[in-house]
Design an enzyme around this catalytic site. Structure first.
Site, PDB file in Angstrom:
ATOM      1  N   VAL A 190      13.220  -0.649 -20.632  1.00 24.10           N
ATOM      2  CA  VAL A 190      13.297  -1.605 -19.510  1.00 24.10           C
ATOM      3  C   VAL A 190      11.946  -1.790 -18.821  1.00 24.10           C
ATOM      4  CG1 VAL A 190      15.763  -1.165 -19.148  1.00 24.10           C
ATOM      5  CG2 VAL A 190      14.067   0.110 -17.795  1.00 24.10           C
ATOM      6  N   TYR A 236      17.079  16.854  -5.290  1.00 21.67           N
ATOM      7  CA  TYR A 236      17.352  15.537  -5.886  1.00 21.67           C
ATOM      8  C   TYR A 236      16.281  14.531  -5.438  1.00 21.67           C
ATOM      9  CZ  TYR A 236      20.189  12.071  -8.281  1.00 21.67           C
ATOM     10  OH  TYR A 236      20.632  11.106  -9.164  1.00 21.67           O
ATOM     11  N   LYS A 251      19.272   6.061  -6.033  1.00 21.05           N
ATOM     12  CA  LYS A 251      20.712   5.906  -6.332  1.00 21.05           C
ATOM     13  C   LYS A 251      21.434   5.214  -5.170  1.00 21.05           C
ATOM     14  CE  LYS A 251      20.983   8.007 -10.418  1.00 21.05           C
ATOM     15  NZ  LYS A 251      21.061   7.214 -11.657  1.00 21.05           N
ATOM     16  N   THR A 278      21.792  17.563 -19.181  1.00 22.06           N
ATOM     17  CA  THR A 278      21.309  16.532 -20.097  1.00 22.06           C
ATOM     18  C   THR A 278      19.788  16.540 -20.017  1.00 22.06           C
ATOM     19  OG1 THR A 278      21.284  14.854 -18.382  1.00 22.06           O
ATOM     20  CG2 THR A 278      23.317  15.035 -19.669  1.00 22.06           C
ATOM     21  N   ALA A 280      17.810  14.101 -18.942  1.00 19.62           N
ATOM     22  CA  ALA A 280      17.365  13.562 -17.649  1.00 19.62           C
ATOM     23  C   ALA A 280      17.520  14.622 -16.556  1.00 19.62           C
ATOM     24  CB  ALA A 280      18.152  12.311 -17.292  1.00 19.62           C
TER      25      ALA A 280
HETATM   26  P1  NAD Z   1      19.922  11.320 -20.664  1.00 19.85           P
HETATM   27  O1  NAD Z   1      18.514  11.842 -20.660  1.00 19.85           O
HETATM   28  O2  NAD Z   1      20.753  11.654 -21.825  1.00 19.85           O
HETATM   29  O3  NAD Z   1      19.941   9.743 -20.451  1.00 19.85           O
HETATM   30  C1  NAD Z   1      18.951   9.060 -19.709  1.00 19.85           C
HETATM   31  C2  NAD Z   1      18.626   7.818 -20.511  1.00 19.85           C
HETATM   32  O4  NAD Z   1      17.710   6.997 -19.782  1.00 19.85           O
HETATM   33  C3  NAD Z   1      17.947   8.147 -21.846  1.00 19.85           C
HETATM   34  O5  NAD Z   1      18.685   7.592 -22.906  1.00 19.85           O
HETATM   35  C4  NAD Z   1      16.584   7.492 -21.733  1.00 19.85           C
HETATM   36  O6  NAD Z   1      16.122   6.968 -22.962  1.00 19.85           O
HETATM   37  C5  NAD Z   1      16.916   6.361 -20.762  1.00 19.85           C
HETATM   38  N1  NAD Z   1      15.705   5.783 -20.197  1.00 19.85           N
HETATM   39  C6  NAD Z   1      14.737   6.372 -19.448  1.00 19.85           C
HETATM   40  N2  NAD Z   1      13.735   5.498 -19.210  1.00 19.85           N
HETATM   41  C7  NAD Z   1      14.104   4.326 -19.801  1.00 19.85           C
HETATM   42  C8  NAD Z   1      13.506   3.055 -19.940  1.00 19.85           C
HETATM   43  N3  NAD Z   1      12.300   2.801 -19.426  1.00 19.85           N
HETATM   44  N4  NAD Z   1      14.160   2.072 -20.604  1.00 19.85           N
HETATM   45  C9  NAD Z   1      15.357   2.309 -21.161  1.00 19.85           C
HETATM   46  N5  NAD Z   1      15.993   3.503 -21.090  1.00 19.85           N
HETATM   47  C10 NAD Z   1      15.368   4.497 -20.432  1.00 19.85           C
HETATM   48  O7  NAD Z   1      20.561  11.884 -19.308  1.00 19.85           O
HETATM   49  P2  NAD Z   1      21.957  11.531 -18.574  1.00 19.85           P
HETATM   50  O8  NAD Z   1      22.194  12.646 -17.647  1.00 19.85           O
HETATM   51  O9  NAD Z   1      22.998  11.155 -19.564  1.00 19.85           O
HETATM   52  O10 NAD Z   1      21.548  10.285 -17.665  1.00 19.85           O
HETATM   53  C11 NAD Z   1      22.233   9.063 -17.671  1.00 19.85           C
HETATM   54  C12 NAD Z   1      22.474   8.558 -16.256  1.00 19.85           C
HETATM   55  O11 NAD Z   1      23.404   9.417 -15.612  1.00 19.85           O
HETATM   56  C13 NAD Z   1      21.251   8.504 -15.357  1.00 19.85           C
HETATM   57  O12 NAD Z   1      21.320   7.332 -14.563  1.00 19.85           O
HETATM   58  C14 NAD Z   1      21.429   9.730 -14.487  1.00 19.85           C
HETATM   59  O13 NAD Z   1      20.764   9.599 -13.234  1.00 19.85           O
HETATM   60  C15 NAD Z   1      22.928   9.701 -14.326  1.00 19.85           C
HETATM   61  N6  NAD Z   1      23.551  10.934 -13.851  1.00 19.85           N
HETATM   62  C16 NAD Z   1      23.320  12.116 -14.495  1.00 19.85           C
HETATM   63  C17 NAD Z   1      23.920  13.265 -14.018  1.00 19.85           C
HETATM   64  C18 NAD Z   1      23.664  14.593 -14.687  1.00 19.85           C
HETATM   65  O14 NAD Z   1      23.908  15.611 -14.060  1.00 19.85           O
HETATM   66  N7  NAD Z   1      23.207  14.622 -15.925  1.00 19.85           N
HETATM   67  C19 NAD Z   1      24.756  13.221 -12.912  1.00 19.85           C
HETATM   68  C20 NAD Z   1      24.987  11.997 -12.286  1.00 19.85           C
HETATM   69  C21 NAD Z   1      24.362  10.864 -12.764  1.00 19.85           C
END
Ligand code: NAD
Length: 255
Positions: A66, A156, A163, A194, A196
């Protein structure tokens, strides 16, 4: 009755590996009968994501960083050419530069703030704008948030305001797109390990606290999050829009 997504086309952005929340969601969409388009970040990520896209029998496998100008537009142009119609979209993408994420919000750089907002929030707005003309029969747009949007959560940091902006964008877009029968949701999962999440300082402690606090005394799984996402993508969620949907074993209700 389990949600039925047969005959629906869905885009999943945010699979990095088999622990990604987006992968849990994609697996649930596919199990419910959806046809999927899956994206990968870049050539390096492609090798990891391709076998997962194959396991999901994804009809389309396309690049999407993105940050790259024009890539979101090109992605949706391809969806338009191949499918002509999109029924749902899952945005599961977040990023903040490490030095900004690890410091106080008060000290974060303008560049770091802009980058985090662009990748983690505005990219969802851009995707919604491109999805709208393809959602000719209505549809569902989903993104991933976290409780740190609402309350201060140790470590965080910068992702809290990002967020919060994402959740507010969900509400405004739900109001704007509602007349076109496009529903918009933030899913707010509890913490889980994960890639991230590993960028957040002392994340293990955050998970321990979440599990201790949750009424069910457990962490959520990507399968549980996928189940909720499949429901939201389905016609069964027709009466809901603009919500922040917690999937956290109830942790958010406890002070
Ligand atoms: P993840 O690392 O598996 O997924 C994050 C994704 O973001 C990856 O696939 C990465 O390639 C993508 N990404 C980063 N920069 C990008 C870019 N420039 N263009 C396109 N894609 C890009 O980790 P996740 O935990 O599955 O994260 C997914 C979502 O869930 C995030 O928004 C994260 O904030 C949210 N989230 C995670 C948790 C947690 O505890 N893991 C909790 C609540 C919310």
């Amino acid at each position: 009755m389990p949600p039925d997504l047969s005959g629906k086309n869905g885009l999943v952005v945010g699979i990095a590996n088999d622990r990604s929340i987006a992968f849990g969601c994609a697996a649930a969409f596919r199990a419910a009968g959806a046809d999927l388009a899956v994206t990968y970040l870049n050539d390096k990520a492609r090798a990891h994501v391709q076998p997962l896209a194959e396991a999901l029998e994804a009809e389309l496998f396309l690049p999407c960083d993105v940050r790259e100008p024009g890539q979101v537009r090109q992605l949706f142009a391809r969806l338009g050419q191949s499918w002509g119609r999109l029924d749902f979209l899952l945005h599961s993408v977040a990023f903040a530069p490490r030095e900004d994420l690890h410091g106080r919000v008060t000290d974060c750089s303008r560049e770091g703030f802009d980058m985090a907002m662009n990748v983690s929030c505005h990219s969802f707005i851009r995707m919604a704008r491109h999805a709208e003309p393809l959602m000719t029969d209505g549809g569902a747009l989903m993104t991933m948030s976290y409780y740190g949007a609402e309350k201060v959560v140790d470590n965080y940091n910068l992702m809290g305001p990002v967020k919060a902006a994402l959740e507010a964008s969900v509400r405004y877009m739900a109001a704007e797109l509602g007349p076109g029968n496009i529903r918009v949701y933030a899913i707010s999962p509890g913490p889980l390990k994960t890639r991230a999440a590993s960028g957040i300082d002392r994340f293990d402690e955050l998970m321990e606290r979440a599990a201790a606090k949750a009424p069910r005394h457990a962490l959520v799984t990507i399968e549980q999050i996928g189940g909720v996402a499949a429901f939201l993508a389905s016609d069964q969620a027709d009466g809901m829009t603009g919500n922040v949907v917690y999937v956290d074993n109830g942790a958010n209700i406890v002070d």
